[in-house]
Design a protein around this motif. Structure first.
Motif: not given
Length: 244
Positions: A8, A23, A26, A49, A59, A64
């Motif tokens: 991530i 988030v 991150l 997450t 997102y 990711v």
């Protein structure tokens, strides 16, 4: 970290109408074979997450990847690799234990005779064989959580996601769940786990990330983090790092 199972980078997610991101930039990696704790208070971004990693939520930005596959473009390649155990029980109460497990196991290309063998094996491991024909709605809360876990294991995933797997369970069920998770980890399964129980996390996890307000506040091997902070436990570290 060579060949991480999860990568991530700068992940960002803000829900519609929210004043702050769930988030917020991150970045983390999960190595193959880890028992990885994603820890933090309510609202830290843990469940969001995990939902993103499982392809259940979109997102806003960042990168990711699971198993080397981009979550946005290759979710079909990722799904056979993962098992997901949500915090809420995802079982049909009017179906028996066996019927539920055959239904969920049948979502994957496992031959019926092999699926039945796996169901029997896991029910034996969890001490639930006597409840095979019982309607799931009649089980105790702890037994439901155990069946919920078994349903995620039937296709033998390489990576297991667990969101508060022992919340609200009795002492016996908790012990059974934890012993089986440790057995799965010893046999090579990578596990990503959220919990508010820091004693449990310290017992289970090979690596932890403490999150707050959608960001990482510290990460590492639990014992080393505790020693470096000169505190007595992961719980004490958690409190000191996640104060409002």
């Amino acid at each position: 970290m060579e060949n991480p199972l999860i990568t991530i980078r700068n992940l960002r997610k803000t829900y519609a109408g929210a004043s702050h991101p769930s988030v917020d930039g991150l970045t983390l990696q999960v190595g193959q074979g880890a028992f990885f704790g994603l820890l933090g208070p309510n609202g830290a971004g843990k469940t969001t997450t995990i939902s993103i990693l499982c392809g259940l939520r979109s997102y806003d930005g960042g990168e990711v990847a699971v198993g080397g596959f981009d979550v946005r473009r290759k979710m079909k390649c990722i799904k056979p690799l993962i098992g997901v155990v949500p915090q809420d029980i995802a079982l049909y109460p009017e179906l028996t234990v066996g019927e539920n497990l055959r239904f969920f196991g049948g979502m994957y290309p496992v031959p019926p005779h092999e699926l039945n063998g796996r169901i029997a094996s896991y029910l034996e491991d969890f001490g639930l064989m006597a409840h095979h024909g019982k309607k799931t709605g009649h089980l105790s809360g702890g037994m439901k959580r155990q069946v919920n876990l078994i349903a995620a294991l039937l296709h033998r995933p390489a990576l297991l996601f667990l969101d508060e797997p022992t919340v609200g369970v009795d002492v016996h069920s908790r012990r059974v769940i934890l012993e089986n998770l440790q057995h799965l980890h010893r046999n090579g399964m990578t596990i990503v786990y959220t919990s508010h129980d820091m004693k449990e996390a310290e017992q289970l996890c090979t690596h932890v990330v403490l999150m707050n307000h959608g960001r990482t506040v510290c990460e590492g091997v639990p014992r080393q983090l505790v020693g470096e902070a000169s505190v007595s436990s992961l719980e004490e570290l958690f409190i000191s790092k996640t104060l409002p």
